[in-house]
Design an enzyme around this catalytic site. Structure first.
Site, PDB file in Angstrom:
ATOM      1  N   SER A 143       0.790  -1.234   0.000  1.00  0.00           N
ATOM      2  CA  SER A 143       0.000   0.000   0.000  1.00  0.00           C
ATOM      3  C   SER A 143       0.825   1.290   0.000  1.00  0.00           C
ATOM      4  O   SER A 143       0.416   2.274  -0.619  1.00  0.00           O
ATOM      5  CB  SER A 143      -0.988   0.000   1.172  1.00  0.00           C
ATOM      6  OG  SER A 143      -0.313  -0.108   2.401  1.00  0.00           O
ATOM      7  N   MET A 168      -4.078  -3.495 -22.625  1.00  0.00           N
ATOM      8  CA  MET A 168      -5.351  -3.643 -21.930  1.00  0.00           C
ATOM      9  C   MET A 168      -5.462  -5.005 -21.261  1.00  0.00           C
ATOM     10  O   MET A 168      -5.996  -5.129 -20.154  1.00  0.00           O
ATOM     11  CB  MET A 168      -6.508  -3.450 -22.909  1.00  0.00           C
ATOM     12  CG  MET A 168      -6.608  -2.032 -23.439  1.00  0.00           C
ATOM     13  SD  MET A 168      -7.892  -1.849 -24.663  1.00  0.00           S
ATOM     14  CE  MET A 168      -9.362  -2.029 -23.656  1.00  0.00           C
ATOM     15  N   ARG A 181      -3.047  -4.776 -18.081  1.00  0.00           N
ATOM     16  CA  ARG A 181      -3.013  -3.622 -17.204  1.00  0.00           C
ATOM     17  C   ARG A 181      -3.530  -4.021 -15.822  1.00  0.00           C
ATOM     18  O   ARG A 181      -4.274  -4.979 -15.659  1.00  0.00           O
ATOM     19  CB  ARG A 181      -3.851  -2.471 -17.763  1.00  0.00           C
ATOM     20  CG  ARG A 181      -5.349  -2.734 -17.766  1.00  0.00           C
ATOM     21  CD  ARG A 181      -6.057  -1.528 -18.318  1.00  0.00           C
ATOM     22  NE  ARG A 181      -7.500  -1.746 -18.256  1.00  0.00           N
ATOM     23  CZ  ARG A 181      -8.359  -0.768 -18.385  1.00  0.00           C
ATOM     24  NH1 ARG A 181      -7.966   0.448 -18.553  1.00  0.00           N
ATOM     25  NH2 ARG A 181      -9.653  -1.013 -18.337  1.00  0.00           N
ATOM     26  N   ASN A 224       0.000   4.001 -10.673  1.00  0.00           N
ATOM     27  CA  ASN A 224       0.909   4.356  -9.588  1.00  0.00           C
ATOM     28  C   ASN A 224       2.097   3.396  -9.628  1.00  0.00           C
ATOM     29  O   ASN A 224       2.168   2.507 -10.479  1.00  0.00           O
ATOM     30  CB  ASN A 224       0.187   4.351  -8.233  1.00  0.00           C
ATOM     31  CG  ASN A 224      -0.356   2.978  -7.864  1.00  0.00           C
ATOM     32  OD1 ASN A 224       0.257   1.952  -8.149  1.00  0.00           O
ATOM     33  ND2 ASN A 224      -1.518   2.956  -7.220  1.00  0.00           N
ATOM     34  N   ARG A 254       5.552  -7.633 -18.481  1.00  0.00           N
ATOM     35  CA  ARG A 254       5.766  -7.209 -19.864  1.00  0.00           C
ATOM     36  C   ARG A 254       7.199  -6.820 -20.196  1.00  0.00           C
ATOM     37  O   ARG A 254       7.432  -6.212 -21.241  1.00  0.00           O
ATOM     38  CB  ARG A 254       4.845  -6.023 -20.194  1.00  0.00           C
ATOM     39  CG  ARG A 254       3.349  -6.332 -20.094  1.00  0.00           C
ATOM     40  CD  ARG A 254       2.912  -7.353 -21.135  1.00  0.00           C
ATOM     41  NE  ARG A 254       2.968  -8.691 -20.594  1.00  0.00           N
ATOM     42  CZ  ARG A 254       2.909  -9.808 -21.310  1.00  0.00           C
ATOM     43  NH1 ARG A 254       2.825  -9.749 -22.620  1.00  0.00           N
ATOM     44  NH2 ARG A 254       2.944 -10.984 -20.747  1.00  0.00           N
TER      45      ARG A 254
END
Length: 548
Positions: A68, A90, A93, A491, A502
């Site tokens: 967090s 997409m 993600r 973030n 990736r």
């Protein structure tokens, strides 16, 4: 094959670009978030006291998977790449997602609202089509005035009203119970869910609009929080998901009890009598005077997208004069519209005013509770612009992925061709394969085949546009090698998840085999991030490039 005009002649490129357009991201954000629970207001002072201690704290958080503190930052990238790269982006993600039982508000062309869970939308979008009966033949619809679901069926030329129900499941059950002893012999009509529109909101006026869904994404199992508002609305989402507030877009995890989120509401609809006839005539004269300047000799209707000569177009107030008088003389609120669409829109606006006397808007709704809510499969929508938002359980939320739309503008003929350093030949099997350089002959045939197919496809696209075919239809002939652009917001924690999937890296504990082009996007995003958060980036590499 005819020569392509110089102004639309295809061009070819192999470079993929990623620019950091805005950010609020630094190692200090991680340190502050980690120390605020123990140091309170003094946490900001603690950050600068001992650089080595700060480095050790970030490494500890990364090593022990305390995720967090890495979420209290934001980076927005502008990516220019071939369309097939965005399809990969997409699929992989992470971040802005909502729970599967979240109800999305859908809006028909006539303004009828209904709700469906985002998990159902995903199933229908990717695996099925919607099985729907017209209301006269039996079905369940939302009854706005009562705030309940109504069920009715048709049998032997008679309508059978089954009543109002608190939830859709109860209404569906009533229809099923009636059908069992009274089966219908009518054939059902299958309608593709991909024509579906959502209710969205103009972020400047906060009035309701509608936008077409462009994709429904399953985003994986993620931790959720539950936000409950004063009116009883509940939103279950990841901490990254953007929620509209009176102060603009904020991440769900940044909100606190007492803050407000924007939610669906209604205001009294202004009567035409509130706009004096003399002022109305003056607005009409001023609007007519702008036609020659704001409408091209050949232009497109902003509602249907079809091309018309200027003589067949008028200027339309996108936000109606009755809805916001302050925008009556605002040029940015004017857009070309054909006679048919203009008449239909005017009739709908007048019908809405007569029928309900109210206009749909977004209004603040105070948060009364925020709590962790476990982990489960999450989903997200992509919707067309200009606003890219939708209603989730009645609360206005955003999607994180805004790609250039070929519905509203003519797509430029810029196409991707692999550079000489792009390895062309695959060896091995999935999970074990590797890519090696191609021969000169393979490079030549790749470039020639791509060039030829791109030119033919773009000529067909131009031919369809010249014949008056809508852009959203004509674009179907264009290949996925066409360059497009998008804004993507994330973030540090979600970016680390993306990079772990990736990119290939010698320090990665878990090997990845990404397509080279999506890896290029990841590498460029990582370059920007490493400069903003060097301690976090170093800890990410030192701990096997596994996101916390």
């Amino acid at each position: 094959m005819s020569d392509t005009p110089a102004e639309t002649k295809p061009s070819f490129r192999s470079d993929i670009t990623v620019d950091l357009v805005k950010h609020t991201a630094g190692d200090s954000d991680v340190l502050w978030a980690a120390r605020v629970s123990t140091a309170g207001e003094q946490s900001l002072e603690e950050i600068t006291k001992d650089p080595e201690r700060s480095k050790g704290l970030i490494n500890y958080l990364m090593r022990d998977r305390h995720g967090s503190p890495f979420e209290h930052n934001s980076m927005t990238f502008f990516v220019s790449a071939p369309i097939f790269v965005f399809r990969e982006f997409m699929r992989h993600r992470v971040g802005w997602c909502i729970a599967g039982d979240t109800e999305i508000t859908l809006e028909s062309e006539s303004g009828t609202l209904r709700r469906r869970t985002i998990a159902d939308l995903y199933r229908l979008w990717h695996m099925d089509v919607e099985d729907r009966l017209p209301h006269s033949a039996g079905g369940v619809t939302w009854h706005g005035p009562s705030g309940k679901w109504t069920a009715q069926v048709r049998r032997e030329d008679s309508n059978h009203y089954l009543g109002l129900f608190e939830n859709r499941e109860a209404a569906d059950s009533a229809v099923v119970e009636f059908r069992e002893p009274h089966p219908s012999t009518r054939l059902r009509k299958l309608e593709p869910v991909r024509r579906t529109h959502v209710r969205c909101y103009d972020e400047e006026t906060l009035t309701a609009s509608r936008a077409r869904i462009t994709d429904v994404i399953e985003s994986g199992v993620k931790p959720l929080i539950k936000i409950i508002t004063e009116s009883g609305r509940e939103l279950r989402s990841t901490v990254d998901h953007a929620v509209l507030t009176p102060d603009g877009w904020r991440k769900a995890g940044e909100l606190a009890v007492g803050d407000a989120v924007m939610a669906a509401a209604t205001d009294p609809h202004p009567s035409e009598a509130l706009v004096p006839p003399g002022l109305r005539r003056g607005i009409g004269v001023w609007t007519s005077m702008q036609r020659e300047r704001l409408i091209e000799e050949e232009d497109s209707c902003h509602l249907c997208g079809a091309e018309f000569p200027r003589s067949d177009l008028a200027l339309d107030h996108v936000v109606p004069v009755e809805g916001d008088l302050t925008r009556a003389l605002d040029e940015s609120n004017l857009a070309p519209v054909c006679a048919g669409c203009h008449a239909t829109k005017s009739a709908e606006e007048q019908s809405l005013a007569r029928r309900e006397g109210k206009i749909a808007v977004a209004r603040p709704d105070r948060i009364v509770s925020i709590a962790d809510d476990g982990e489960e499969m999450t989903y997200d929508l992509s919707v067309e612009g200009p606003w890219h938002n939708f209603l989730a359980n009645g609360i206005v939320v955003h999607n994180s992925y805004n790609e250039e739309s070929g519905r509203y503008r003519e797509l430029l003929p810029v196409f991707y061709v692999p550079g000489e350093d792009r390895k062309l030949v695959q060896r091995g099997r999935p999970g074990k394969y590797e890519f090696v350089a191609g021969t000169d002959a393979q490079q030549e045939i790749t470039e020639r085949a791509m060039h030829d197919s791109y030119v033919r496809a773009y000529e067909a696209y131009q031919e369809m546009l010249a014949a008056g075919v809508a852009r959203e239809v004509a674009r179907a002939v264009l290949p996925v090698g066409l360059f497009s652009s998008m804004y993507a917001t994330c973030n540090a924690r979600s970016l680390m998840h993306f990079l772990g999937l990736r990119t290939q890296h010698e320090q990665a504990k878990v090997p990845s085999f990404p397509q080279r082009e999506i890896e290029m996007v990841g590498e460029r995003m990582e370059e920007h991030w490493a400069k903003l958060m060097p301690l976090t980036h170093a800890a990410f590499n030192a701990n096997g490039r596994v996101a916390p």
